[in-house]
Design an enzyme around this catalytic site. Structure first.
Site, PDB file in Angstrom:
ATOM      1  N   PHE A 175       8.285  -9.003   2.541  1.00 16.06           N
ATOM      2  CA  PHE A 175       8.457  -9.093   3.986  1.00 16.06           C
ATOM      3  C   PHE A 175       9.454  -8.066   4.508  1.00 16.06           C
ATOM      4  O   PHE A 175       9.583  -6.983   3.946  1.00 16.06           O
ATOM      5  CB  PHE A 175       8.833 -10.521   4.394  1.00 16.06           C
ATOM      6  CG  PHE A 175       7.753 -11.525   4.123  1.00 16.06           C
ATOM      7  CD1 PHE A 175       6.471 -11.333   4.597  1.00 16.06           C
ATOM      8  CD2 PHE A 175       7.999 -12.660   3.374  1.00 16.06           C
ATOM      9  CE1 PHE A 175       5.453 -12.250   4.344  1.00 16.06           C
ATOM     10  CE2 PHE A 175       6.997 -13.589   3.121  1.00 16.06           C
ATOM     11  CZ  PHE A 175       5.725 -13.382   3.608  1.00 16.06           C
ATOM     12  N   THR A 220       0.834  -1.204   0.000  1.00 14.87           N
ATOM     13  CA  THR A 220       0.000   0.000   0.000  1.00 14.87           C
ATOM     14  C   THR A 220       0.864   1.248   0.000  1.00 14.87           C
ATOM     15  O   THR A 220       0.596   2.217  -0.736  1.00 14.87           O
ATOM     16  CB  THR A 220      -0.937  -0.011   1.227  1.00 14.87           C
ATOM     17  OG1 THR A 220      -1.747  -1.192   1.181  1.00 14.87           O
ATOM     18  CG2 THR A 220      -1.830   1.219   1.251  1.00 14.87           C
ATOM     19  N   PHE A 243      -2.018   4.595  11.725  1.00 19.55           N
ATOM     20  CA  PHE A 243      -3.324   4.044  12.092  1.00 19.55           C
ATOM     21  C   PHE A 243      -4.002   5.024  13.053  1.00 19.55           C
ATOM     22  O   PHE A 243      -3.338   5.768  13.784  1.00 19.55           O
ATOM     23  CB  PHE A 243      -3.173   2.673  12.765  1.00 19.55           C
ATOM     24  CG  PHE A 243      -2.907   1.547  11.807  1.00 19.55           C
ATOM     25  CD1 PHE A 243      -3.858   0.577  11.569  1.00 19.55           C
ATOM     26  CD2 PHE A 243      -1.691   1.456  11.127  1.00 19.55           C
ATOM     27  CE1 PHE A 243      -3.615  -0.466  10.683  1.00 19.55           C
ATOM     28  CE2 PHE A 243      -1.437   0.424  10.238  1.00 19.55           C
ATOM     29  CZ  PHE A 243      -2.403  -0.546  10.016  1.00 19.55           C
TER      30      PHE A 243
END
Length: 556
Positions: free
Chosen positions: A301, A73, A381
Site C-alpha cells: 500500500f 508492476t 496511463f
C-alpha cells in the site's frame, strides 16, 4: 492489448536452474519445484557470507485508490530495466494470497509486460507456503482447545483466548463463530473466529525470522491466551512450537522464479500491510542482497503504511539500510486525492492534480525524514495529459526530487529505463543516512504518537477504554517495549478512508491494542479493519475457468 495471463502464458521462460546459475547458485543450492520454480537453501547465507550487500531499493506509493496504482508492476519493471542496463539486479516480492486472487484486488505478480512467471502457479498454490502457515497456525489453535478439553492444567480462561484460526480465503461468515457445539465430546462451547492467513502472526514470524531455530523460538513466544488469574499463556506452555516449526521446514526457504525478461525474482512471505507489516521475508531480502548488486523490493500500500513498517519493523530487526526509495504515483490517483469522482478521472484536470499532489508531497517528506533519497515514478496511463504530467514533474523538480515516467506495463524493462537511470544516479549522488523513527523502548503511547503525528499528520491519538486497558496489561507483563504495527485504512493518511489528499487536524482513534509477541511487535487497530475480508458481489472467481488440457482462463 492482451490480458496479463495471455502475456504470461506466452512467455519464454528459462529453466530455473539457469536463472539460479546466473546469480551464482549451483544445483546443490536449490530444491526444484518443477522446471520453473525452486526454493533456495538457507545454506546460501553461509556460502555467500563474505559478499558485500547490494543496494536495497524500496518501491512504495502514495495512498492508493481502490484500483491500486501498479506498485508491484513498477517493482518488476524496474528490476527488468536495471538488468537491461547491464546491472546485476534481483527482485524481492511478497507472495499473493488466494483471498484477493478470487476476490477484488487480484494477485501480486505485476502486470502487462512487467510480470513474474509462472504467473498461474505464483498466484495459486505456488510452493505451498500459505498452506504450511495455515496448518501451523491451526495446529496451535486445535491444541489450545484440546488442552482445555483434556483437563486444562494451564487454567486457560476460555473467555480470553486471543489466538484465532485462519484460512487463505475471503470468507466473511467465519469472522465470528461459535465452536464446541454438539455436546461434551466436542469440547467446550466458546466464541472464536477466523482471520485470513496473511493476517496470522505465523506469517509475520516467517517474514521476520533469521532461520529455522529463530522461527521455532518466536512461535513458542506467541501469546495465545490469559489464565483464570489474568496471567499470560504462551505457545511454548503447550509444547507444540517444535511441531509447528516442523510444518514450516520448507516454507521458511525463499522461492526463486523469474520475470518475463528472465530477471531473477525471489518471492517469499506475504503479510497484508493494512493489518500486518506488509513486507516480504527478511530471509529473502537479505539473501538477495548477498546475490545481487541491486535489490528491488516493495512494501504494501502507501508509504504511510508499508514503508513506515518496512523501516521501523523490518529494517530495525534485520539491520537493513536502504539506498533509495521509489514512490509510485499515477495522475489518476493524484486527481482522486484532489476530489475527482471515479467516472471523471480520465478527463484532464490540472487543478485537481494541484490539489491532490499534497498527498505525494507528504509521502516524499516522510521518506526524507528517514534520511533516505527519493525518486518519484509516474506510472503512465494513456489518458494522462501533457499538462498534468508537466505539473507533477515541475512540482518534484522544485522539491529537488528526480521524477521519471514509467511505461513498464506496456513496454517491460524498456519502459522503465528512465526510472532505472534516475534511481542509479540518485544512489550515486546522494548518500543514505537511514534512521528509524522512534526508540522501541519508549512507551506504547509515545511510539504511536510519533507515528501518528509525524507520518500521518494527525493532531493527536484517542484511545478507547478497551485499548487503554490492554495497554496497561501489556505494560504490566513487560510486553510493551516493541515496535508498533498500525492496522489502518490504506486509502488515507488518516484512519478515515474518506479523508483524501493531505488531511490535517484529525485524531487517530485506537480501538484495540494487542501484542504479536512472537513476531516482536505491538498491533494497534484503528478504524474498521477487517482481518477476514469478504468476497464482493461478483467475485473474480466467476470469470475464471480451466480447459481440459489444463489451460487456465480469466486469471487477470
Amino acid at each position: 492489448m492482451r490480458s496479463d495471463i495471455e502475456i504470461a502464458q506466452s512467455a519464454k521462460m528459462e529453466p530455473i536452474v539457469e536463472i539460479a546459475k546466473n546469480i551464482g547458485l549451483s544445483e546443490d543450492d536449490i530444491d526444484l519445484y518443477g522446471k520453473y520454480k525452486c526454493k533456495l537453501s538457507l545454506e546460501v547465507f553461509n556460502k555467500f557470507s563474505e559478499n558485500k550487500d547490494g543496494n536495497l531499493i524500496l518501491v512504495t506509493a502514495i495512498n492508493p485508490t481502490p484500483a491500486g496504482e501498479g506498485k508491484s508492476t513498477v517493482t518488476v519493471g524496474l528490476g527488468q530495466a536495471l538488468c537491461k542496463l547491464g546491472k546485476n539486479a534481483i527482485i524481492a516480492l511478497r507472495e499473493p494470497s488466494l483471498g484477493p486472487v478470487f476476490g477484488v484486488k487480484g494477485g501480486a505478480a505485476g502486470g502487462g509486460y512487467a510480470q513474474v512467471v509462472p504467473m498461474e502457479d505464483i498466484n495459486l498454490h505456488f510452493t505451498g507456503d500459505m498452506h504450511a502457515i495455515t496448518a501451523a497456525n491451526n495446529l496451535l489453535a486445535a491444541t489450545i482447545d484440546n488442552h482445555i478439553h483434556q483437563g486444562n492444567t494451564l487454567r486457560i480462561d476460555s473467555r480470553r483466548i486471543i489466538f484465532k484460526r485462519v484460512m487463505d480465503m475471503n470468507d466473511r461468515s467465519l469472522r465470528d463463530i461459535v465452536i464446541g457445539m454438539g455436546g461434551k465430546a466436542n469440547g467446550f462451547l466458546r466464541e472464536d473466529g477466523f482471520m485470513i492467513t496473511v493476517a496470522s502472526e505465523i506469517m509475520a514470524i516467517l517474514c521476520l525470522s533469521k532461520d529455522l531455530m529463530d522461527l521455532k523460538e518466536r512461535m513458542g513466544n506467541i501469546l495465545i491466551a490469559y489464565d483464570l488469574d489474568g496471567n499470560p499463556v504462551y505457545c511454548k506452555d503447550l509444547k507444540v512450537q517444535g511441531a509447528m516449526a516442523m510444518l514450516m521446514k520448507d516454507a521458511i526457504k525463499p522461492n526463486l522464479v523469474q520475470t518475463l525478461e528472465n530477471t531473477p525474482a525471489i518471492i517469499h512471505g506475504g503479510p497484508f500491510a493494512n493489518i500486518a507489516h506488509g513486507c516480504n521475508s527478511l530471509i529473502a531480502t537479505k539473501m538477495a542482497l548477498k546475490l545481487g548488486d541491486y535489490v528491488v523490493t516493495e512494501a504494501g500500500f502507501g508509504a504511510d503504511l508499508g514503508a513506515e513498517k518496512f523501516f521501523d519493523i523490518k529494517c530495525r530487526f534485520g539491520e537493513l539500510k536502504p539506498s533509495c526509495v521509489v514512490i509510485v504515483a499515477t495522475v489518476r490517483a493524484i486527481k482522486h486525492h484532489g476530489g475527482v469522482k471515479k467516472e471523471d478521472l480520465n478527463k484532464p484536470n490540472v487543478e485537481a492534480v494541484a490539489k491532490g499532489i499534497k498527498n505525494l508531497e507528504k509521502q516524499i517528506e516522510n521518506i526524507q525524514g528517514y534520511g533516505l533519497p527519493v525518486v518519484v515514478a509516474i506510472n503512465k496511463f494513456i489518458t494522462d495529459s501533457d499538462e498534468e504530467l508537466a505539473y507533477i514533474e515541475e512540482f518534484c523538480s522544485n522539491k529537488a526530487v528526480k521524477v521519471a515516467l514509467t511505461e513498464v506495463w506496456e513496454k517491460g524493462g524498456e519502459g522503465g529505463a528512465k526510472l532505472a537511470k534516475a534511481v542509479l544516479s540518485t544512489i550515486e549522488e546522494r548518500t543514505s543516512d537511514f534512521k528509524v523513527l522512534y526508540d522501541s523502548e519508549l512507551t506504547i503511547k509515545e511510539k504511536l504518537n510519533k507515528i501518528a503525528t509525524t507520518i500521518y499528520g494527525a493532531k493527536d491519538v484517542v484511545y478507547s477504554a478497551q485499548a487503554q486497558k490492554q495497554i496497561n496489561e501489556l505494560e504490566k507483563f513487560g510486553l510493551d517495549k516493541k515496535p508498533i504495527c498500525v492496522a489502518k485504512t490504506q486509502y488515507s493518511l488518516s484512519d478515515n478512508p474518506s479523508l483524501l489528499g493531505r488531511p490535517e487536524g484529525f485524531s487517530v482513534n485506537v480501538k484495540e491494542v494487542r501484542v504479536s509477541n512472537g513476531a516482536g511487535f505491538i498491533v494497534v487497530l484503528t478504524g474498521d479493519i477487517m482481518t477476514m475480508p469478504g468476497l464482493p458481489k461478483a467475485p473474480a472467481a466467476e470469470k475464471m475457468d480451466i480447459k481440459e488440457n489444463g489451460e487456465i482462463l480469466g486469471l487477470f
